[in-house]
Design an enzyme around this catalytic site. Structure first.
Site, PDB file in Angstrom:
ATOM      1  N   CYS A 100      -1.278  -2.798  -5.154  1.00 18.19           N
ATOM      2  CA  CYS A 100       0.035  -3.381  -5.512  1.00 18.19           C
ATOM      3  C   CYS A 100      -0.144  -3.702  -6.786  1.00 18.19           C
ATOM      4  CB  CYS A 100       0.070  -4.806  -4.504  1.00 18.19           C
ATOM      5  SG  CYS A 100       1.821  -5.717  -4.900  1.00 18.19           S
ATOM      6  N   HIS A 142       4.877  -1.655   3.023  1.00 17.89           N
ATOM      7  CA  HIS A 142       4.543  -2.707   2.082  1.00 17.89           C
ATOM      8  C   HIS A 142       5.637  -3.317   1.079  1.00 17.89           C
ATOM      9  CE1 HIS A 142       1.877  -3.404  -1.712  1.00 17.89           C
ATOM     10  NE2 HIS A 142       2.804  -3.470  -2.227  1.00 17.89           N
ATOM     11  N   GLU A 143       6.720  -2.445   0.866  1.00 23.13           N
ATOM     12  CA  GLU A 143       7.753  -3.343   0.078  1.00 23.13           C
ATOM     13  C   GLU A 143       8.749  -3.922   0.999  1.00 23.13           C
ATOM     14  OE1 GLU A 143       7.338  -2.888  -3.081  1.00 23.13           O
ATOM     15  OE2 GLU A 143       6.215  -1.100  -3.021  1.00 23.13           O
ATOM     16  N   HIS A 146       6.966  -7.579   0.819  1.00 17.01           N
ATOM     17  CA  HIS A 146       7.444  -8.248  -0.282  1.00 17.01           C
ATOM     18  C   HIS A 146       8.564  -8.977  -0.264  1.00 17.01           C
ATOM     19  CE1 HIS A 146       4.374  -7.424  -3.459  1.00 17.01           C
ATOM     20  NE2 HIS A 146       4.744  -6.018  -3.103  1.00 17.01           N
TER      21      HIS A 146
HETATM   22 NI    NI Z   1       3.346  -4.690  -3.840  1.00 12.79          NI
END
Ligand code: NI
Length: 174
Positions: A100, A142-143, A146
């Protein structure tokens, strides 16, 4: 035009706050998206979410032709996801090393669904759906995390697999 100078690093409170939906699809959003792709590519990222540049909005972008940080991955077309929702996913999970831009120099083993079916809007507000698998499905998850204020170490099952990329490269793990 907006230009983002830095990517926020883990520890910055802006990375752990939930994001609000995007309702304004004006030029400002187009500028943000362009600036997000620019800073992502500058840092050899494969994806970046709005909170990483200090914007608390449900927005991320991803995609690359070739990438130094993930040299073995096939190209993924540049994609903009505004107000994304996961419609469905494949229950099977795959573990792979993930990094990341907000945790520079580190990688860890993270389980992710093998496939994901996503609904989102593009930069103009048009709705679209996307079926993704493999590395693309991993990036999307993953995004999406966030946007909930979640960084990948929180999704790891075994924190002993968290380490520095260079050490793992030296050891032949990556
Ligand atoms: Ni990331």
């Amino acid at each position: 035009m907006d230009k983002f100078e830095t990517i926020l690093k883990a520890g910055n409170p802006k990375l752990v706050q939930p994001c609000q939906p995007v309702t304004d699809f004006s030029k400002r959003l187009h500028d943000w998206v362009r600036a997000m792709f620019n800073i992502m590519e500058l840092h050899q990222g494969v994806g970046i979410a709005a909170p990483q540049v200090g914007l608390a909005y449900q927005l991320f972008v991803y995609g690359f032709q070739q990438n130094q940080r993930y040299p073995n991955e096939k190209p993924i077309s540049k994609t903009i996801c505004v107000n994304p929702i996961v419609l469905d996913y494949e229950e099977t999970m795959l573990e792979s090393y993930e990094g990341c831009l907000s945790l520079p120099g580190l990688r860890g083993l993270v389980p992710r669904w093998e496939k994901v079916h996503l609904k989102a809007q593009d930069v103009s507000g048009t709705h679209f759906e996307r079926q993704a698998e493999g590395f693309e499905a991993r990036i999307i998850q993953h995004e999406m995390d966030h946007l909930q204020g979640i960084l990948y170490p929180q999704k790891m099952k075994d924190l002993s697999t968290l380490g520095f990329t260079q050490e793992m490269l030296n050891a032949g793990i990556l």
